[in-house]
Design an enzyme around this catalytic site. Structure first.
Site, PDB file in Angstrom:
ATOM      1  N   ARG A 125      -7.604  -0.341   0.968  1.00  0.00           N
ATOM      2  CA  ARG A 125      -8.063  -1.621   0.425  1.00  0.00           C
ATOM      3  C   ARG A 125      -8.496  -1.482  -1.031  1.00  0.00           C
ATOM      4  O   ARG A 125      -8.468  -2.451  -1.785  1.00  0.00           O
ATOM      5  CB  ARG A 125      -9.202  -2.164   1.293  1.00  0.00           C
ATOM      6  CG  ARG A 125     -10.476  -1.342   1.302  1.00  0.00           C
ATOM      7  CD  ARG A 125     -11.372  -1.675   2.479  1.00  0.00           C
ATOM      8  NE  ARG A 125     -10.774  -1.235   3.737  1.00  0.00           N
ATOM      9  CZ  ARG A 125     -11.292  -1.469   4.938  1.00  0.00           C
ATOM     10  NH1 ARG A 125     -12.422  -2.152   5.039  1.00  0.00           N
ATOM     11  NH2 ARG A 125     -10.707  -1.029   6.028  1.00  0.00           N
ATOM     12  N   LYS A 158     -10.200  13.034   8.161  1.00  0.00           N
ATOM     13  CA  LYS A 158      -9.732  12.706   9.503  1.00  0.00           C
ATOM     14  C   LYS A 158      -9.644  13.978  10.346  1.00  0.00           C
ATOM     15  O   LYS A 158      -9.407  15.072   9.816  1.00  0.00           O
ATOM     16  CB  LYS A 158      -8.322  12.087   9.438  1.00  0.00           C
ATOM     17  CG  LYS A 158      -8.212  10.752   8.742  1.00  0.00           C
ATOM     18  CD  LYS A 158      -6.748  10.316   8.696  1.00  0.00           C
ATOM     19  CE  LYS A 158      -6.549   9.015   7.946  1.00  0.00           C
ATOM     20  NZ  LYS A 158      -7.053   7.858   8.695  1.00  0.00           N
ATOM     21  N   ASP A 183     -12.251   7.080   3.847  1.00  0.00           N
ATOM     22  CA  ASP A 183     -11.050   6.862   4.635  1.00  0.00           C
ATOM     23  C   ASP A 183     -10.646   5.392   4.662  1.00  0.00           C
ATOM     24  O   ASP A 183      -9.646   5.032   5.293  1.00  0.00           O
ATOM     25  CB  ASP A 183     -11.252   7.377   6.066  1.00  0.00           C
ATOM     26  CG  ASP A 183      -9.952   7.549   6.821  1.00  0.00           C
ATOM     27  OD1 ASP A 183      -8.896   7.603   6.158  1.00  0.00           O
ATOM     28  OD2 ASP A 183      -9.976   7.622   8.066  1.00  0.00           O
ATOM     29  N   ASP A 242      -2.683  10.423   3.783  1.00  0.00           N
ATOM     30  CA  ASP A 242      -4.111  10.106   3.832  1.00  0.00           C
ATOM     31  C   ASP A 242      -4.840  11.138   4.669  1.00  0.00           C
ATOM     32  O   ASP A 242      -4.776  11.126   5.896  1.00  0.00           O
ATOM     33  CB  ASP A 242      -4.307   8.704   4.422  1.00  0.00           C
ATOM     34  CG  ASP A 242      -5.783   8.313   4.457  1.00  0.00           C
ATOM     35  OD1 ASP A 242      -6.581   8.936   3.726  1.00  0.00           O
ATOM     36  OD2 ASP A 242      -6.123   7.379   5.197  1.00  0.00           O
ATOM     37  N   LYS A 267       0.848  -1.200   0.000  1.00  0.00           N
ATOM     38  CA  LYS A 267       0.000   0.000   0.000  1.00  0.00           C
ATOM     39  C   LYS A 267       0.878   1.242   0.000  1.00  0.00           C
ATOM     40  O   LYS A 267       1.655   1.472   0.923  1.00  0.00           O
ATOM     41  CB  LYS A 267      -0.907   0.000   1.227  1.00  0.00           C
ATOM     42  CG  LYS A 267      -1.750   1.264   1.401  1.00  0.00           C
ATOM     43  CD  LYS A 267      -2.517   1.229   2.717  1.00  0.00           C
ATOM     44  CE  LYS A 267      -3.171   2.568   3.024  1.00  0.00           C
ATOM     45  NZ  LYS A 267      -3.832   2.569   4.358  1.00  0.00           N
ATOM     46  N   GLU A 322      -9.542   3.761   2.034  1.00  0.00           N
ATOM     47  CA  GLU A 322      -9.075   3.820   0.646  1.00  0.00           C
ATOM     48  C   GLU A 322      -7.974   2.819   0.335  1.00  0.00           C
ATOM     49  O   GLU A 322      -7.786   2.434  -0.817  1.00  0.00           O
ATOM     50  CB  GLU A 322      -8.598   5.242   0.314  1.00  0.00           C
ATOM     51  CG  GLU A 322      -7.169   5.589   0.714  1.00  0.00           C
ATOM     52  CD  GLU A 322      -6.895   5.481   2.206  1.00  0.00           C
ATOM     53  OE1 GLU A 322      -5.757   5.149   2.577  1.00  0.00           O
ATOM     54  OE2 GLU A 322      -7.820   5.728   3.011  1.00  0.00           O
ATOM     55  N   ASP A 360       1.426   6.222   5.977  1.00  0.00           N
ATOM     56  CA  ASP A 360       0.404   5.380   5.353  1.00  0.00           C
ATOM     57  C   ASP A 360       0.916   4.683   4.100  1.00  0.00           C
ATOM     58  O   ASP A 360       0.207   3.887   3.502  1.00  0.00           O
ATOM     59  CB  ASP A 360      -0.851   6.198   5.039  1.00  0.00           C
ATOM     60  CG  ASP A 360      -2.123   5.366   5.191  1.00  0.00           C
ATOM     61  OD1 ASP A 360      -2.087   4.363   5.924  1.00  0.00           O
ATOM     62  OD2 ASP A 360      -3.143   5.733   4.583  1.00  0.00           O
TER      63      ASP A 360
END
Length: 457
Positions: free
Chosen positions: A311, A237, A307, A230, A225, A309, A248
């Site tokens: 996956r 967030k 949020d 993010d 990933k 995202e 992230d």
């Protein structure tokens, strides 16, 4: 690296005595040094370092407490020496139980992130312990350092462009090939979810594809990933939730660290590394809650939360990886807070249907002090990803079993790989420990490196 390794002991090299709890009397220390250690309250406590005095105010050596051996990171507690010993030449006076990890722990403990001016630890020189594999030590340390450096770099200097540059640099070092699918080309080549997540950012989304090794060798594919920052997207967030979001892309950093180890070892595999590199930003063209996204695999996904995202971008990359039926497919991601609630920051969960793989990895993770914990792919929870208008939702409505349901989401996109495993890593050490300072951390890759070497070397 603030720690260097040498083959021969210099005239000025000083001894390091390794002493466990209740072992001080049997340590072989000179009476004066024994009295000094006792006067300083040294009882062999794990990670405790006491420098021993010599004549004329000189240093005569040091003792390191090794505790009772029950700490899961006990093999790496030599890392305490990197910050507590004065600069100079050193050697182990008594042979470590695991010479490789005695050296690896010391080197990992000496890590400093110096890009923006932080001072390095003292420069130490250590005689490689007898029986240690110097090449293995070097490639392990290099791989961990690479992952840490990438995670620690803020998004201002580690966006999708810089992450691609890091992959190209690694590839150049090992003779690997790199191709990149960039921006709207993602739509033309059927990676719609990677495009949707990253299209609102200033730097274009992309899928980075590294390949290395001989055709016909066993296929090992790593997917990481690469969400370089993010915000949470339109489901933004809070400020406190964004403070560590430079990490992230920790999944990408970890698979690149592992790839570095594999290529440096010249492991006879056909390695592929896929990194969907994006920033989940906010703009007028950001994807929205309630949108339905097409995926590469043809599965439609309703967006319950922007949020979640990671996956989405992983799903398109996993679909591509699965199409060539790799022998082993491993994905790594800083995916869910739920994994941290369940197991905390030190113990990354992993998910797989391959019991033999899981058992082997669990054993090797203990052997190399790189702990992991298998979690269940509890199939009944798949129903929680129900959508009334699409094939599935990207989140559940009740908030339960968040790490499990994220793994089940990803599993929908893997059908052909002989072995698939998903690692939900934290990618960060929130406290200083002997083998790592606060900051970005490599997790599970030393255990995976050992497993791959055991299977394919």
């Amino acid at each position: 690296m603030p720690v260097t390794f040498v083959e021969a002991k210099s005239e000025n090299a000083l001894p390091i005595h390794l002493v466990g709890e209740e072992g001080l009397e049997r340590s072989g220390l000179a009476p004066a040094h024994l009295a000094w250690a006792e006067a300083n309250g040294f009882l062999g406590q794990a990670e405790r370092v006491v420098v021993l005095p010599g004549e004329g105010g000189q240093i005569a050596g040091a003792v390191l407490g090794t505790g009772n051996g029950r700490d899961p990171f006990a093999l790496l507690q030599t890392g305490a020496l990197a910050t507590k010993l004065p600069a100079g030449d050193w050697y182990f006076a008594n042979p470590p139980a695991d010479p490789d990890h005695a050296a690896i722990g010391l080197a990992l403990g000496g890590y400093s992130f110096t890009r923006y001016g932080r001072k390095q630890s003292p420069m130490l020189s250590l005689v490689v312990p007898q029986g240690a594999d110097r090449a293995r030590i070097a490639r392990t340390v290099d791989g961990v350092y690479l992952a840490r450096d990438l995670i620690n770099t803020p998004a201002s200097d580690m966006g999708p462009d810089a992450l691609e540059a890091a992959v190209r640099s690694l590839a150049a070092n090992h003779g690997a090939d790199v191709s990149v699918i960039l921006g709207d080309e993602l739509l033309a080549k059927n990676f719609p979810m990677i495009h949707a997540v990253g299209r609102a950012a200033e730097q274009a989304p992309r899928l980075i594809d590294l390949s290395w090794g001989q055709q016909g060798a066993p296929k090992v594919t790593l997917v990481g990933k690469g969400v370089c920052f993010d915000t949470g997207g339109l489901d933004i967030k809070p400020a406190s939730g964004m403070l560590l979001m430079k990490k992230d892309m920790g999944g990408a950093a970890n698979v690149l660290g592992l790839a570095s180890m594999i290529m440096a070892a010249r492991l006879p595999v056909r390695l592929r590394v896929l990194i969907p590199a994006v920033e989940n930003a906010i703009a007028g063209n950001a994807f929205r809650p309630g949108d339905v996204l097409q995926s590469r695999k043809g599965i439609t996904v309703e967006i319950g939360n922007t949020d979640a995202e990671g996956r989405l971008v992983l799903a398109d990359a996993l679909s591509l990886a699965d199409e060539e039926t790799p022998q082993m497919l491993i994905d790594m991601a800083t995916l869910t807070g739920a994994a941290r609630v369940a197991l905390g920051p030190d113990l990354p969960p992993f998910y797989t249907d391959d019991d033999a793989f899981a058992d082997e990895l669990a054993s090797l993770s203990r052997a190399v002090a790189d702990p992991v914990w298998r979690m269940p792919l509890w199939k009944p929870y798949s129903a929680k990803l129900f959508s009334r208008i699409a094939d599935m939702n990207n989140v559940t409505s009740d908030g339960f079993a968040g790490s499990v349901t994220a793994a089940l989401f990803l599993k929908r996109f893997v059908e052909k790989a002989q072995t698939w495993a998903h690692f939900d890593v934290f990618g960060w050490s929130p406290v200083d420990r002997p083998h790592c300072p606060i900051g970005g951390e490599a997790q599970a890759i030393r255990a995976l490196d050992r497993l791959l070497a055991q299977r394919y070397a």
